[in-house]
Structure formats: structure tokens, C-alpha cells
Design a protein around this motif. Structure first.
Motif, PDB file in Angstrom:
ATOM      1  N   ALA A 187      11.189 -14.974  -0.544  1.00 57.07           N
ATOM      2  CA  ALA A 187      11.390 -16.175  -1.361  1.00 57.07           C
ATOM      3  C   ALA A 187      10.394 -16.204  -2.509  1.00 57.07           C
ATOM      4  O   ALA A 187       9.586 -17.112  -2.642  1.00 57.07           O
ATOM      5  N   CYS A 188      10.436 -15.156  -3.318  1.00 53.99           N
ATOM      6  CA  CYS A 188       9.510 -15.009  -4.436  1.00 53.99           C
ATOM      7  C   CYS A 188      10.285 -14.626  -5.690  1.00 53.99           C
ATOM      8  O   CYS A 188      11.293 -13.929  -5.617  1.00 53.99           O
ATOM      9  N   ARG A 189       9.783 -15.066  -6.828  1.00 46.73           N
ATOM     10  CA  ARG A 189      10.328 -14.616  -8.097  1.00 46.73           C
ATOM     11  C   ARG A 189       9.755 -13.250  -8.450  1.00 46.73           C
ATOM     12  O   ARG A 189       8.649 -12.901  -8.032  1.00 46.73           O
ATOM     13  N   ILE A 190      10.513 -12.486  -9.234  1.00 45.32           N
ATOM     14  CA  ILE A 190      10.048 -11.175  -9.677  1.00 45.32           C
ATOM     15  C   ILE A 190       8.839 -11.337 -10.588  1.00 45.32           C
ATOM     16  O   ILE A 190       8.860 -12.106 -11.542  1.00 45.32           O
ATOM     17  N   ARG A 191       7.775 -10.600 -10.282  1.00 47.77           N
ATOM     18  CA  ARG A 191       6.563 -10.649 -11.083  1.00 47.77           C
ATOM     19  C   ARG A 191       6.122  -9.272 -11.560  1.00 47.77           C
ATOM     20  O   ARG A 191       5.467  -9.132 -12.580  1.00 47.77           O
ATOM     21  N   ASN A 192       6.452  -8.233 -10.817  1.00 45.27           N
ATOM     22  CA  ASN A 192       5.954  -6.886 -11.124  1.00 45.27           C
ATOM     23  C   ASN A 192       7.091  -5.874 -10.979  1.00 45.27           C
ATOM     24  O   ASN A 192       7.061  -5.008 -10.104  1.00 45.27           O
ATOM     25  N   PRO A 193       8.104  -5.952 -11.852  1.00 45.71           N
ATOM     26  CA  PRO A 193       9.299  -5.115 -11.669  1.00 45.71           C
ATOM     27  C   PRO A 193       9.048  -3.645 -11.951  1.00 45.71           C
ATOM     28  O   PRO A 193       8.242  -3.264 -12.803  1.00 45.71           O
ATOM     29  N   ALA A 194       9.771  -2.815 -11.224  1.00 50.05           N
ATOM     30  CA  ALA A 194       9.845  -1.378 -11.473  1.00 50.05           C
ATOM     31  C   ALA A 194      11.248  -0.933 -11.067  1.00 50.05           C
ATOM     32  O   ALA A 194      11.832  -1.485 -10.131  1.00 50.05           O
ATOM     33  N   VAL A 195      11.773   0.042 -11.779  1.00 49.14           N
ATOM     34  CA  VAL A 195      13.142   0.501 -11.541  1.00 49.14           C
ATOM     35  C   VAL A 195      13.112   1.888 -10.904  1.00 49.14           C
ATOM     36  O   VAL A 195      12.366   2.769 -11.345  1.00 49.14           O
ATOM     37  N   PHE A 196      13.938   2.065  -9.863  1.00 55.02           N
ATOM     38  CA  PHE A 196      14.065   3.336  -9.160  1.00 55.02           C
ATOM     39  C   PHE A 196      15.513   3.811  -9.278  1.00 55.02           C
ATOM     40  O   PHE A 196      16.427   3.112  -8.845  1.00 55.02           O
ATOM     41  N   ILE A 197      15.703   4.990  -9.867  1.00 60.53           N
ATOM     42  CA  ILE A 197      17.041   5.543 -10.099  1.00 60.53           C
ATOM     43  C   ILE A 197      17.192   6.773  -9.225  1.00 60.53           C
ATOM     44  O   ILE A 197      16.535   7.797  -9.430  1.00 60.53           O
ATOM     45  N   CYS A 198      18.081   6.656  -8.250  1.00 63.27           N
ATOM     46  CA  CYS A 198      18.145   7.626  -7.163  1.00 63.27           C
ATOM     47  C   CYS A 198      19.345   8.570  -7.291  1.00 63.27           C
ATOM     48  O   CYS A 198      20.488   8.174  -7.049  1.00 63.27           O
ATOM     49  N   ASP A 199      19.071   9.799  -7.720  1.00 61.80           N
ATOM     50  CA  ASP A 199      19.976  10.944  -7.527  1.00 61.80           C
ATOM     51  C   ASP A 199      21.352  10.802  -8.200  1.00 61.80           C
ATOM     52  O   ASP A 199      22.363  11.194  -7.617  1.00 61.80           O
ATOM     53  N   LEU A 200      21.383  10.286  -9.393  1.00 62.98           N
ATOM     54  CA  LEU A 200      22.656  10.164 -10.120  1.00 62.98           C
ATOM     55  C   LEU A 200      22.909  11.469 -10.875  1.00 62.98           C
ATOM     56  O   LEU A 200      22.628  11.600 -12.056  1.00 62.98           O
ATOM     57  N   GLN A 201      23.500  12.425 -10.162  1.00 63.69           N
ATOM     58  CA  GLN A 201      23.600  13.802 -10.614  1.00 63.69           C
ATOM     59  C   GLN A 201      25.039  14.234 -10.856  1.00 63.69           C
ATOM     60  O   GLN A 201      25.986  13.682 -10.285  1.00 63.69           O
ATOM     61  N   GLU A 202      25.168  15.294 -11.646  1.00 62.82           N
ATOM     62  CA  GLU A 202      26.475  15.747 -12.097  1.00 62.82           C
ATOM     63  C   GLU A 202      27.417  16.118 -10.955  1.00 62.82           C
ATOM     64  O   GLU A 202      28.602  15.796 -10.992  1.00 62.82           O
ATOM     65  N   LYS A 203      26.910  16.792  -9.931  1.00 64.23           N
ATOM     66  CA  LYS A 203      27.786  17.283  -8.861  1.00 64.23           C
ATOM     67  C   LYS A 203      28.402  16.158  -8.031  1.00 64.23           C
ATOM     68  O   LYS A 203      29.356  16.387  -7.288  1.00 64.23           O
ATOM     69  N   PHE A 204      27.868  14.946  -8.147  1.00 61.73           N
ATOM     70  CA  PHE A 204      28.393  13.834  -7.366  1.00 61.73           C
ATOM     71  C   PHE A 204      29.518  13.074  -8.082  1.00 61.73           C
ATOM     72  O   PHE A 204      30.137  12.189  -7.486  1.00 61.73           O
ATOM     73  N   GLU A 205      29.749  13.395  -9.341  1.00 60.08           N
ATOM     74  CA  GLU A 205      30.629  12.562 -10.163  1.00 60.08           C
ATOM     75  C   GLU A 205      32.007  12.347  -9.551  1.00 60.08           C
ATOM     76  O   GLU A 205      32.550  11.247  -9.591  1.00 60.08           O
ATOM     77  N   LYS A 206      32.602  13.411  -8.992  1.00 60.70           N
ATOM     78  CA  LYS A 206      33.972  13.302  -8.487  1.00 60.70           C
ATOM     79  C   LYS A 206      34.033  12.859  -7.038  1.00 60.70           C
ATOM     80  O   LYS A 206      35.110  12.540  -6.529  1.00 60.70           O
ATOM     81  N   ALA A 207      32.886  12.817  -6.366  1.00 65.12           N
ATOM     82  CA  ALA A 207      32.883  12.513  -4.932  1.00 65.12           C
ATOM     83  C   ALA A 207      32.542  11.064  -4.609  1.00 65.12           C
ATOM     84  O   ALA A 207      33.061  10.502  -3.639  1.00 65.12           O
ATOM     85  N   ILE A 208      31.699  10.448  -5.412  1.00 62.18           N
ATOM     86  CA  ILE A 208      31.174   9.119  -5.093  1.00 62.18           C
ATOM     87  C   ILE A 208      32.155   8.033  -5.506  1.00 62.18           C
ATOM     88  O   ILE A 208      32.715   8.059  -6.606  1.00 62.18           O
ATOM     89  N   PHE A 209      32.341   7.055  -4.640  1.00 56.94           N
ATOM     90  CA  PHE A 209      33.208   5.908  -4.928  1.00 56.94           C
ATOM     91  C   PHE A 209      32.730   5.186  -6.178  1.00 56.94           C
ATOM     92  O   PHE A 209      31.577   4.765  -6.256  1.00 56.94           O
ATOM     93  N   GLU A 210      33.601   5.082  -7.171  1.00 58.90           N
ATOM     94  CA  GLU A 210      33.347   4.354  -8.426  1.00 58.90           C
ATOM     95  C   GLU A 210      32.076   4.826  -9.128  1.00 58.90           C
ATOM     96  O   GLU A 210      31.329   4.030  -9.707  1.00 58.90           O
TER      97      GLU A 210
END
Length: 207
Positions: free
Chosen positions: A7-30
Motif C-alpha cells: 500500500a505504497c505509492r511509487i517512489r523509486n521506479p526502475a524498469v526490468f525488460i525480460c528476454d524480449l528476443q527475436e526467436k520468441f516472436e512467433k511462439a509467444i501469445f500476442e
């Protein structure tokens, strides 16, 4: 370690981008919708200078991060772009770049997008929670090969202490105030991408 309050507001944001790779394009839902959400998030991240961490899983075999995202990964706020064999993003190399709440350092509000929801996203989330960070999993920014895995994983992560939310909600929470110096830029981005956001939510928010 006692869990920190959700129950806290965002104060110290950081973004994590996990494994968005070319070989997954046709396999992953949407998969294209995950990329469009991540693109919007990265454009905002770069404007707001939010620390961003990127991983790939076995890049030699599965390819680099998709080209649509690479053009947004050159800013000074991109703190790491790490290849890994661990399923979790929290490799020793990446962990060394993070604050240590156990030593009194401010915990992150870690915002996660990527794949697969029930494997790498789940293990990253659990590792971040265990280390005392808050975690926000974007429902319009995560997916799996089997669509049914998403709902099960998101329910588990919510039970574990993660916040399941949306990309638009996160951006406005980070702003916090219409007087923010980047309010016009971020609201312009939200308006520009409103159709892509709607399409992503139509497919990915039913959990």
C-alpha cells in the motif's frame, strides 16, 4: 525478511525488460502487443530517466532483443544489458547494480515486462521481492507461449506480494502530478499509443 507494504505509492521506479528476443516472436501469445507496451514504457523511461535493466536468455541461440526495442536502449538510464542462462534476471552481475534494502538503501519499485510470465518473469519477481523490493508486473506487458500460464502465474505473483497493474496506470503514478515537468510529453505518448494500449488490454487483461 518482513514483506514491505504493497500500500505504497511509487517512489523509486526502475524498469526490468525480460528476454524480449527475436526467436520468441512467433511462439509467444500476442508477442507484438508485448513489444508495443514495452516500446511505450521505454519511451517514457528515457524521457523520465528511469533506470532500466535488460536481459536476454542465451543470446547466441535465441537471438538479441528485438530490433523494435533496440533503438530505445541507448540512453544513459539503461544501466545493464545482460545475457544470461539463469531464468531470473537477478544474475550476480545485475544484482550488484541494485540497492540493498537490507543495508538501509531505498528499495526499488521494480516494473517488469517480458517473457515468459510463468518462468523468467515469475523467478525475477520472486527474487526481487525476497530482496526487499516492491514489484509491479504489467498485465499488458507480459506473456507466455501457452496463454493459460499467464493467469496462473499472475495469480501466484499477486499472492506473493507483487502488484499486477497496467502500463498506463504506472506512468501516471510515476508522474504523480499534472505539474510534473514531463507531464505533456508522457500524456502525449499515452494519447499517441492509445489504440495499441487498448488492443493490448483487450487481449491481455483477462486473467
Amino acid at each position: 525478511m518482513a514483506a514491505i507494504s504493497r500500500a505504497c505509492r511509487i517512489r523509486n521506479p526502475a524498469v526490468f525488460i525480460c528476454d524480449l528476443q527475436e526467436k520468441f516472436e512467433k511462439a509467444i501469445f500476442e508477442f507484438p502487443k508485448i513489444v508495443s507496451t514495452t516500446t511505450k514504457l521505454l519511451r517514457a523511461t528515457n524521457t523520465l530517466l528511469i533506470p532500466t535493466f535488460v536481459t536476454t536468455q542465451n543470446r547466441a541461440r535465441l537471438g538479441p532483443t528485438v530490433p523494435a526495442l533496440q533503438q530505445h536502449l541507448n540512453g544513459p538510464n539503461v544501466r545493464a544489458d545482460i545475457d544470461k542462462t539463469l531464468f531470473s534476471m537477478i544474475t550476480p552481475e545485475l544484482e550488484s547494480l541494485l540497492p540493498l534494502p537490507t543495508k538501509g538503501e531505498t528499495p526499488l519499485d521494480a516494473i517488469i515486462v517480458g517473457i515468459e510470465t510463468h518462468i523468467c518473469v515469475t523467478q525475477t519477481t520472486l527474487d526481487l521481492l525476497e530482496r526487499g523490493h516492491r514489484v509491479y508486473v504489467l498485465v499488458d506487458g507480459v506473456s507466455s507461449i501457452n496463454v493459460e500460464e499467464r493467469a496462473i502465474a499472475l495469480a501466484r505473483l499477486r499472492d506473493a506480494g507483487a502488484i499486477v497493474t497496467t502500463s498506463e496506470s504506472i506512468l501516471f503514478e510515476i508522474l504523480g502530478d499534472a505539474s510534473h515537468q514531463h507531464f505533456k510529453a508522457i500524456t502525449g505518448l499515452v494519447k499517441e499509443t492509445k489504440e495499441e494500449t487498448k488492443e493490448a488490454l483487450d487481449k491481455l487483461s483477462k486473467i
